[in-house]
Design a protein around this motif. Structure first.
Motif, PDB file in Angstrom:
ATOM      1  N   LEU A 183       0.838  -1.195   0.000  1.00 31.37           N
ATOM      2  CA  LEU A 183       0.000   0.000   0.000  1.00 31.37           C
ATOM      3  C   LEU A 183       0.871   1.242   0.000  1.00 31.37           C
ATOM      4  O   LEU A 183       0.440   2.333  -0.313  1.00 31.37           O
ATOM      5  N   ASP A 184       2.135   1.054   0.371  1.00 28.37           N
ATOM      6  CA  ASP A 184       3.070   2.166   0.463  1.00 28.37           C
ATOM      7  C   ASP A 184       4.415   1.656  -0.044  1.00 28.37           C
ATOM      8  O   ASP A 184       4.612   0.446  -0.172  1.00 28.37           O
TER       9      ASP A 184
ATOM     10  N   ARG B 245      -2.678  -7.620  -4.422  1.00 28.04           N
ATOM     11  CA  ARG B 245      -3.486  -7.222  -3.261  1.00 28.04           C
ATOM     12  C   ARG B 245      -4.807  -7.973  -3.253  1.00 28.04           C
ATOM     13  O   ARG B 245      -5.313  -8.388  -2.219  1.00 28.04           O
ATOM     14  N   ASN B 246      -5.360  -8.142  -4.429  1.00 30.23           N
ATOM     15  CA  ASN B 246      -6.665  -8.785  -4.543  1.00 30.23           C
ATOM     16  C   ASN B 246      -6.602 -10.285  -4.266  1.00 30.23           C
ATOM     17  O   ASN B 246      -7.439 -10.826  -3.545  1.00 30.23           O
TER      18      ASN B 246
ATOM     19  N   PHE C  88      -6.692  -7.741   3.895  1.00 35.94           N
ATOM     20  CA  PHE C  88      -6.427  -6.682   4.874  1.00 35.94           C
ATOM     21  C   PHE C  88      -7.552  -6.595   5.898  1.00 35.94           C
ATOM     22  O   PHE C  88      -8.724  -6.644   5.559  1.00 35.94           O
TER      23      PHE C  88
ATOM     24  N   ALA D 294      -2.199  -4.425  -7.998  1.00 31.93           N
ATOM     25  CA  ALA D 294      -3.611  -4.467  -7.644  1.00 31.93           C
ATOM     26  C   ALA D 294      -4.091  -5.916  -7.582  1.00 31.93           C
ATOM     27  O   ALA D 294      -4.848  -6.304  -6.699  1.00 31.93           O
ATOM     28  N   ARG D 295      -3.580  -6.722  -8.522  1.00 34.26           N
ATOM     29  CA  ARG D 295      -3.975  -8.122  -8.551  1.00 34.26           C
ATOM     30  C   ARG D 295      -3.402  -8.891  -7.349  1.00 34.26           C
ATOM     31  O   ARG D 295      -4.083  -9.730  -6.763  1.00 34.26           O
TER      32      ARG D 295
ATOM     33  N   LEU E 197     -15.421  -8.422  -6.882  1.00 38.43           N
ATOM     34  CA  LEU E 197     -15.676  -7.522  -8.013  1.00 38.43           C
ATOM     35  C   LEU E 197     -14.410  -7.284  -8.819  1.00 38.43           C
ATOM     36  O   LEU E 197     -14.446  -7.106 -10.022  1.00 38.43           O
ATOM     37  N   TYR E 198     -13.288  -7.219  -8.102  1.00 42.24           N
ATOM     38  CA  TYR E 198     -12.034  -6.880  -8.762  1.00 42.24           C
ATOM     39  C   TYR E 198     -11.202  -8.123  -9.079  1.00 42.24           C
ATOM     40  O   TYR E 198     -10.055  -8.020  -9.462  1.00 42.24           O
TER      41      TYR E 198
ATOM     42  N   MET F  11       2.411  -1.655 -11.546  1.00 37.88           N
ATOM     43  CA  MET F  11       1.207  -1.105 -10.942  1.00 37.88           C
ATOM     44  C   MET F  11      -0.044  -1.974 -11.061  1.00 37.88           C
ATOM     45  O   MET F  11      -0.763  -2.183 -10.094  1.00 37.88           O
ATOM     46  N   SER F  12      -0.338  -2.486 -12.267  1.00 37.07           N
ATOM     47  CA  SER F  12      -1.606  -3.203 -12.410  1.00 37.07           C
ATOM     48  C   SER F  12      -1.501  -4.578 -11.761  1.00 37.07           C
ATOM     49  O   SER F  12      -2.474  -5.105 -11.219  1.00 37.07           O
TER      50      SER F  12
ATOM     51  N   LEU G  39     -17.141  -7.569  -2.070  1.00 33.53           N
ATOM     52  CA  LEU G  39     -16.427  -6.452  -2.704  1.00 33.53           C
ATOM     53  C   LEU G  39     -15.111  -6.847  -3.397  1.00 33.53           C
ATOM     54  O   LEU G  39     -14.892  -6.487  -4.548  1.00 33.53           O
ATOM     55  N   PRO G  40     -14.224  -7.612  -2.736  1.00 30.43           N
ATOM     56  CA  PRO G  40     -12.964  -7.954  -3.424  1.00 30.43           C
ATOM     57  C   PRO G  40     -13.192  -8.820  -4.670  1.00 30.43           C
ATOM     58  O   PRO G  40     -12.403  -8.776  -5.605  1.00 30.43           O
TER      59      PRO G  40
END
Lengths: 238, 413
Positions: free
Chosen positions: A56-57, A83-84, A89, A80-81, A111-112, A76-77, A108-109
C-alpha cells in the motif's frame, strides 16, 4: 523461499525541510503459515511497516520481496492483482461500506477478481460462515456491533482465499470480549487453513495469540522471539 | 479489472446512497436540457406553422412584389415602391409573353376603418379581381364574390370577413347592407366563413373589394402592391417565373438585372427564407440554453469533488482490496455520466411536456393552427450532450479519486 523477505528496509518521510526516518533498516523474513505479531508503541513505525508489506506504500531503500518479487517486479496493475488475490487486509477501523449488507461487503474484493460471478455468492457465504456471521448476512454493515463488523471485515479479507492476512490493530476499537472473539477467528484461519498472518498490535495479550513476536522500537527491530506461552483459547468462545 | 456491469452497479449504488444530493446536483442539467428541448420543439413547431401557411398559398402561386429584394433595413422603403402598373398587368396577361401563365391578379391592400351605423371597425382593405376566389380558394358562406364586370365598372361592393361581420353587424343581417369606407358606401355582397390566419392575412378581418375601386376610391393610387400569378402547372413554375421577370423588365425598360424594381417570389423562396430565419432564432436560443448546461456541468464537477473527498476512505479500501486506478476512475466517471444522463432524460421529458403545454395554449387559447412537434434529434442531442457534460466535468474529479494513494486514503478521517 520465505513468503516475506525484508532486507535493511528503510522508510523516510520528507517534509519541506525535515527528514523523518520512520523505519531505520529492518531485516527479517516470514515463512508461509507463520503467525507473526508486530508489536511496538505508537510511532514506532509498525503501521508503516504493514503498509509497505501490503504494497500500500513504498519503502525508501532496502529490499522487500513478497513471494520472491519486489514492487517494481510486479508493476502497478499487477500490484492491484496481488493485493486482490494474495493479500487480505483487516483494519482497525473496519472500513466496511456502511450502507451495504454484510454479503455485499464481503463480495467487494470479488468484483475486482478473476473469479466468475456465478461463484461469488457461494464463496462469500463460505467466508461469512467461517467467521460465524451467517445470521447477519443481509444486515446493513452499519448496524452490526463492533466485533461483528470486524469479523465481517475478516470474511472480506478471506474471500479471495489469500496467502496472507495483514491485520492492523484489529482489536483496537473493540471491547476485550469482542476482541478475543476476533483473535480466535484469526487464529483459526492460521491453524486450520494455514494462512500466514501478520498482526500489528500494541497489546501484549493480543500479541500472545501469535507464534512469534517482532518488537519494533524507533524504527528498528528490538527483538524477534518465539512465544513461549501462547494464549490458550477460552473454551467459552468455542 | 472490474467488469463494466459491476462498475455500473457500483456507481448506481454510490448515487443511491446520496439520493437528495444527487437530485440537487442534476437540477442544472435538467433545467438546461428542458430549455433546449423546449426551444427546439417550439422552433420546429413554428417552422411547420410557417411552411403550412405557405403551402396554403398553393405551390403554383407566384407573387410579384414591387421594389428591390430587401438587402438591409435601409431598403425597407423600397418595399412600398410604386413600380407595378396597369401596363405591366396588361403585359403579363398577354399569352405570348408568359405562355405558361394560368391566372394573374393585381392586388392592393391597406388598413382603413369601416363603419355601419354607429359601429366602426378597423379592417384590412383587400383590392383584388374576381379571380381571388379561385387563387385563394375562398368561397363566401353567404352571397357571392363580385364579377369581372363589377371589377371593370368599379362597383362599390365588398365581401367581408366573419370578424368584420360580427363587429359591425352583430347578429343582424349584413348581406345587402351598406358599410361606409372612406366616405363611400359599399354594398355587402358576400360574407366569408371563419378562416383564421391564412398566409399572413387574417381573412376574418378583411373587406375584399374590386381592385379598381380600391385604387381609385379608397387609396387613391395608380399602382399595385402585388401581382399574384399562377403557373398553369407546378412543372412550369420556374418557366413562368422566368417569363414574368422578362416581361416586366421589358415593360420597365430594364436591361441590367441588378436594377430590377420588382422581384418575383415563389412559396418555395419564401419558405426557405423564413426557414433560415427560424433556424437562426432557434440556434440562438439553444446557445443561450446551452450556457445553463455548462453551469450545470460545473455544479456536477463541484459535487463530484466533494464526493471524492468524502469517500477517500472508500477509495483507499477499494484499492487495498484490489481495485486498479482505472477501476476507481471508471467508477467515479460513470457516477458523473449517470447523473447527467438522468438529468438529460428528466430534461427531455419536461421539455416535451412544456412544449406540449405551449402548443395547447397556442391552439386552444390563441386559436393558432399550431402543431406539437417533438423532434427526435433534439432528444438524441439532449441525451448525448448531457452525457458528454458528465464525461467532461466528471473526468477531473474521477482522476483525483483514482490517484489517491491507498495509504493516504485509509488514514483519512
Amino acid at each position: 523461499m520465505p513468503l516475506i523477505e525484508v532486507k535493511n528496509l528503510k522508510k523516510t518521510y520528507y517534509t519541506d525541510d525535515l527528514e523523518i526516518p520512520v523505519l531505520r533498516g529492518l531485516s527479517f523474513s516470514i515463512e508461509t503459515g507463520e503467525f507473526v505479531a508486530v508489536m511496538g508503541p505508537s510511532g514506532s513505525g509498525k503501521s508503516t511497516l504493514l503498509h509497505i508489506l501490503g504494497f500500500l506504500d513504498r519503502h525508501t531503500s532496502g529490499d522487500y520481496f513478497f513471494d520472491g518479487k519486489t514492487f517494481d517486479d510486479y508493476g502497478m496493475s499487477e500490484i492491484a492483482r496481488v493485493r486482490n488475490e494474495k493479500m487480505g487486509f483487516v483494519f482497525q477501523a473496519f472500513n466496511l461500506l456502511g450502507r451495504s449488507s454484510v454479503l455485499e461487503n464481503v463480495k467487494l474484493p470479488l468484483l475486482y477478481s478473476r473469479i466468475p460471478e456465478a461463484e461469488w455468492n457461494g464463496i462469500a457465504e463460505g467466508a461469512i460462515q467461517a467467521v460465524g456471521l451467517m445470521h447477519r448476512k443481509d444486515q446493513e454493515a452499519s448496524r452490526l456491533s463492533g466485533g461483528e463488523k470486524q469479523r465481517a471485515a475478516i470474511a472480506r479479507a478471506l474471500v479471495t482465499n489469500p496467502q496472507i492476512i495483514f491485520a492492523d490493530e484489529p482489536t483496537g476499537n473493540l471491547d476485550s470480549k469482542s476482541g478475543e472473539l476476533v483473535m480466535e477467528t484469526i487464529r483459526k484461519l492460521n491453524e486450520e487453513e494455514n494462512k500466514t498472518v501478520v498482526l500489528i498490535t500494541h497489546e501484549t495479550y493480543t500479541a500472545r495469540h501469535a507464534e512469534r513476536i517482532l518488537h519494533i522500537l524507533d524504527g528498528k527491530i528490538e527483538s524477534d522471539e518465539k512465544v513461549e506461552h501462547r494464549h490458550v483459547p477460552n473454551k467459552f468462545f468455542k | 479489472m472490474i467488469k463494466f456491469k459491476h462498475s455500473l452497479k457500483t456507481a448506481v449504488s454510490g448515487l443511491k446512497t446520496h439520493k437528495s444530493r444527487s437530485l440537487l446536483t442534476i437540477l442544472g442539467i435538467v433545467i438546461g436540457i428542458t430549455a433546449i428541448i423546449l426551444v427546439m420543439s417550439i422552433g420546429s413547431g413554428a417552422q411547420n406553422l410557417i411552411l403550412n401557411q405557405i403551402q396554403g398559398l398553393g405551390s403554383k402561386t407566384i407573387a410579384v412584389v414591387p421594389g428591390r429584394e430587401p438587402t438591409g433595413p435601409s431598403d425597407v422603403s423600397q418595399l412600398m415602391s410604386d413600380s407595378l402598373k396597369e401596363k405591366d398587368f396588361e403585359a403579363l396577361k398577354r399569352k405570348e409573353n408568359v405562355p405558361t401563365l394560368g391566372e394573374v391578379m393585381p392586388i392592393v391592400f391597406g388598413g382603413e376603418s369601416g363603419s355601419y351605423g354607429s359601429e366602426t371597425y378597423r379592417l384590412t382593405i383587400f383590392g383584388a379581381s374576381d379571380l381571388i376566389s379561385k387563387i385563394f380558394d375562398l368561397v363566401p358562406e353567404e352571397g357571392a364574390f363580385f364579377s369581372e364586370n363589377e371589377v371593370r365598372s368599379r362597383a362599390d361592393v365588398a365581401v367581408i370577413g366573419s370578424k368584420v361581420k360580427e363587429e359591425l353587424f352583430g347578429e343582424s343581417e349584413a348581406l345587402g347592407e351598406k358599410i361606409k369606407i372612406k366616405g363611400k358606401n359599399f354594398r355587402v355582397i358576400g360574407i366569408l366563413p371563419k378562416k383564421g390566419q391564412v398566409s399572413f392575412f387574417n381573412f376574418d378581418e378583411i373587406a375584399i373589394v374590386p381592385y379598381t375601386t380600391a385604387q381609385q376610391d379608397i387609396f387613391g393610387i395608380k399602382f399595385f402592391h402585388r401581382f399574384i400569378a399562377e403557373a398553369d402547372s407546378e412543372e412550369h413554375l420556374s418557366e413562368t417565373v422566368r417569363d414574368i421577370t422578362i416581361t416586366l423588365r421589358n415593360s420597365h425598360g430594364i436591361t441590367d438585372p441588378s436594377k430590377d424594381d420588382f422581384f418575383v417570389e415563389t412559396p418555395a423562396d419564401l419558405a426557405s427564407r423564413l426557414n433560415v430565419i427560424t433556424s437562426i432564432l432557434t440556434l440562438l436560443l439553444v446557445s443561450i440554453a446551452a450556457i445553463s448546461l455548462v453551469v450545470g456541468g460545473i455544479g456536477i464537477m463541484n459535487i463530484m469533488l466533494v464526493s471524492v473527498t468524502e469517500r477517500t476512505r472508500e477509495i483507499g479500501l477499494r484499492k487495498s482490496l484490489g481495485a486498479t486506478e482505472r477501476d476507481i476512475l471508471v467508477q467515479f466517471l460513470l457516477e458523473a455520466i449517470i447523473l447527467t444522463a438522468i438529468g438529460g432524460i428528466i430534461g427531455i421529458v419536461l421539455g416535451a411536456l412544456f412544449s406540449f403545454g405551449v402548443s395547447v395554449i397556442l391552439t386552444r387559447v390563441l386559436a393558432m393552427s399550431w402543431e406539437f412537434v417533438f423532434p427526435i434529434y433534439a432528444a438524441v442531442l439532449g441525451l448525448s450532450v448531457s452525457g458528454a457534460i458528465g464525461l467532461v466535468f466528471g473526468i477531473y474529479p474521477a482522476r483525483q479519486a483514482s490517484r489517491k494513494s491507498p495509504i493516504e486514503a485509509l488514514r483519512y478521517e
